[in-house]
Design an enzyme around this catalytic site. Structure first.
Site, PDB file in Angstrom:
ATOM      1  N   GLU A 294       0.819  -1.210   0.000  1.00 17.33           N
ATOM      2  CA  GLU A 294       0.000   0.000   0.000  1.00 17.33           C
ATOM      3  C   GLU A 294       0.855   1.263   0.000  1.00 17.33           C
ATOM      4  O   GLU A 294       0.410   2.323  -0.444  1.00 17.33           O
ATOM      5  CB  GLU A 294      -0.926   0.018   1.235  1.00 17.33           C
ATOM      6  N   HIS A 315       7.679 -26.792  -1.287  1.00 24.77           N
ATOM      7  CA  HIS A 315       6.981 -27.883  -1.976  1.00 24.77           C
ATOM      8  C   HIS A 315       5.778 -27.360  -2.769  1.00 24.77           C
ATOM      9  O   HIS A 315       4.920 -28.146  -3.175  1.00 24.77           O
ATOM     10  CB  HIS A 315       6.571 -28.948  -0.957  1.00 24.77           C
ATOM     11  N   LYS A 429     -14.220   0.469  -3.555  1.00 30.79           N
ATOM     12  CA  LYS A 429     -15.280   0.899  -2.632  1.00 30.79           C
ATOM     13  C   LYS A 429     -16.375   1.642  -3.401  1.00 30.79           C
ATOM     14  O   LYS A 429     -17.560   1.414  -3.164  1.00 30.79           O
ATOM     15  CB  LYS A 429     -14.709   1.829  -1.558  1.00 30.79           C
TER      16      LYS A 429
HETATM   17  O1  PA5 Z   1      -3.368   1.208   5.999  1.00 27.13           O
HETATM   18  C1  PA5 Z   1      -4.473   1.726   5.820  1.00 27.13           C
HETATM   19  O2  PA5 Z   1      -4.651   2.938   5.953  1.00 27.13           O
HETATM   20  C2  PA5 Z   1      -5.672   0.877   5.460  1.00 27.13           C
HETATM   21  O3  PA5 Z   1      -5.319  -0.441   5.241  1.00 27.13           O
HETATM   22  C3  PA5 Z   1      -6.720   0.938   6.561  1.00 27.13           C
HETATM   23  O4  PA5 Z   1      -6.121   0.505   7.766  1.00 27.13           O
HETATM   24  C4  PA5 Z   1      -7.933   0.067   6.248  1.00 27.13           C
HETATM   25  O5  PA5 Z   1      -8.495   0.457   5.032  1.00 27.13           O
HETATM   26  C5  PA5 Z   1      -8.976   0.182   7.359  1.00 27.13           C
HETATM   27  O6  PA5 Z   1      -9.350   1.495   7.540  1.00 27.13           O
HETATM   28  P1  PA5 Z   1     -10.113   1.969   8.838  1.00 27.13           P
HETATM   29  O7  PA5 Z   1      -9.244   1.762   9.992  1.00 27.13           O
HETATM   30  O8  PA5 Z   1     -10.412   3.411   8.586  1.00 27.13           O
HETATM   31  O9  PA5 Z   1     -11.379   1.136   8.934  1.00 27.13           O
END
Ligand code: PA5
Length: 454
Positions: A294, A315, A429
């Site tokens: 990310e 394996h 989303k």
């Molecule tokens: O690293 C990030 O920002 C994302 O992976 C969020 O943690 C994830 O989308 C969950 O978001 P939230 O904590 O707002 O529910």
């Protein structure tokens, strides 16, 4: 090229037959400059750098608040805690708890006094939720719901179901005692709900992004509830915080960031495989994949993070890594000492022909498998980075978390992307909300229905 730091040792010797010293030093210059940007907080996303000081700045009162919840729930004989969250609000806690737990904790007769932790809200599978509720209804349950934004669909759906069950079973007042929310200090639906229902809450600092939040209450509370030592974890992280604050050619975060960018840029190594030799580290791979994936995978750039647990995956994925398309390098998480001891016995008949191993620790076989694989993969054209920690415990895990977070920031700045945003996560989303006909998405619903009808 073997350099030492206090607790995380980085060995780049497995890359030396692939890259030259001159190329490496060119990328060390880039990494030093990127380190400076992170250190001086002058880069993109610099309003999300709160994680840098968490190890040294976390107040003792925060840990005590976590322990108070643990003690309160123990006094109610709570034996199951459902931790609801997704992405950065899930993976750090799961990684730490899986790494520190007995492999067979659930099956052991003597389970100890700590509640079992299960995770939810990290998928939208109806079967998963139905089966979770089968378990919850057999047990004395409590719930931690984690969402920084307070609006993420997956945890919101799971929480609605768990909350309804807790209120029906224990009554609204007692249910509120069995729910803790971890969310933004001021905004979001979860914050509003918590205020209204009187839940105990912890704050996700607004300058810490989800995937950098394992050392905030997002990770700390579930880890405390599971019975593990977060003071040791924070002190391991603090040791790394000190070690990585040196602008030096011996700084392992700078070295790691330099080498992985060199392999990516000059040698087309577009995939990095995190390799561990202990099944307890499977979720370290999942946490690390989110952290790097990310943070770096944007603007058409980035190393694709993958992970394997060996020898299991030798394996399955071993053939490809040895012999398939040469797109990858490996980063091995080497654990120097096993926490447990099992010695292979001698057998008078020796039908399995294993007597040559009699008297050896199983971990010695694991270490030889690891070394043999490393050499074979170098011969197969796969550069090897090795990151060593002494053992799997809270202290070393804290150091490893901080090491990877810092190295990720440096690495993304070398790559030229903002490490701390995640614009790509929004695309699915929008489509999902349009398809689910969420109010406010009418125009997108019409557009997507037209597209699907074509
Ligand atoms: O690293 C990030 O920002 C994302 O992976 C969020 O943690 C994830 O989308 C969950 O978001 P939230 O904590 O707002 O529910």
């Amino acid at each position: 090229m073997l350099f030492l730091s206090v607790m995380v040792k980085l060995n780049l010797g497995g890359c030396s037959s692939f890259v030259s010293e001159a190329e490496y030093s060119q990328y060390m210059d880039k990494a030093m400059a990127a380190w400076e940007v992170l250190d001086k907080e002058t880069g993109e996303g610099n309003d999300f750098l709160g994680w840098k000081i968490l190890p040294s700045e976390t107040p003792e009162t925060l840990i005590r608040d976590c322990e108070n919840i643990r003690d309160d729930w123990k006094s109610k004989d709570v034996d199951l805690v459902v931790v609801i969250g997704i992405g950065g609000s899930y993976l750090g806690a799961r990684c730490a708890i899986e790494a520190l737990s007995h492999n067979f904790a659930k099956q052991l007769k003597n389970k100890g006094r700590d509640p079992e932790i299960v995770f939810a809200g990290n998928n939208l599978s109806e079967e998963y939720l139905a089966e979770l509720m089968d378990l919850v209804s057999e047990r004395n349950a409590a719930c931690v719901v984690i969402s920084k934004s307070g609006t993420t669909t997956e945890p919101a759906v799971a929480f609605r179901i768990v909350k309804e069950y807790l209120e029906k079973t224990y009554g609204k007042k007692e249910a509120a005692e069995r729910i803790v929310a971890i969310t933004d200090a001021k905004k979001g639906a979860l914050k509003t709900l918590s205020n209204q229902e009187g839940y105990r809450t912890f704050i996700v600092p607004n300058n810490v992004g989800g995937r950098f939040s394992v050392l905030t209450p997002v990770g700390l509370l579930p880890i405390v509830l599971a019975g593990y030592d977060v003071r040791a974890m924070l002190s391991g992280a603090e040791e790394m915080q000190k070690a990585l604050s040196e602008k030096s050619v011996d700084n392992p975060a700078i070295q790691y960031a330099a080498m992985r960018n060199l392999l990516y840029d000059k040698y087309g190594k577009k995939v990095e495989v995190l390799v561990s030799y202990n099944p307890k580290l499977q979720y370290l791979g999942e946490w690390w994949k989110q952290l790097f994936g990310e943070s770096e995978g944007k603007d058409g750039k980035g190393i694709f993070p993958a992970s394997v647990v060996c020898t299991t995956d030798l394996h399955s994925m071993g053939q490809f890594i040895q012999d398939g398309d040469r797109v990858m390098f490996e980063t091995i998480v080497n654990v120097e000492k096993s926490n447990r001891s099992v010695v292979i016995g001698s057998d008078p008949q020796n039908l399995d022909q294993l007597n040559y191993l009699a008297g050896q620790h199983v971990e010695h076989c694991n270490a030889m498998a690891q070394l043999g694989t490393k050499l074979a993969h170098i011969d197969g054209g796969v550069p090897q980075i090795e990151i060593s920690i002494e053992r799997i415990d809270a202290y070393n895990l804290g150091g490893l978390f901080y090491f990877f977070e810092y190295a990720c920031g440096v690495s993304a700045y070398i790559l030229g992307v903002n490490p701390f945003n995640q614009p790509g996560v929004e695309a699915y989303k929008k489509n999902m909300f349009a398809l689910l006909k969420k109010p406010g998405f009418e125009a997108q619903t019409a557009a997507i229905e037209k597209r699907l009808a074509q």
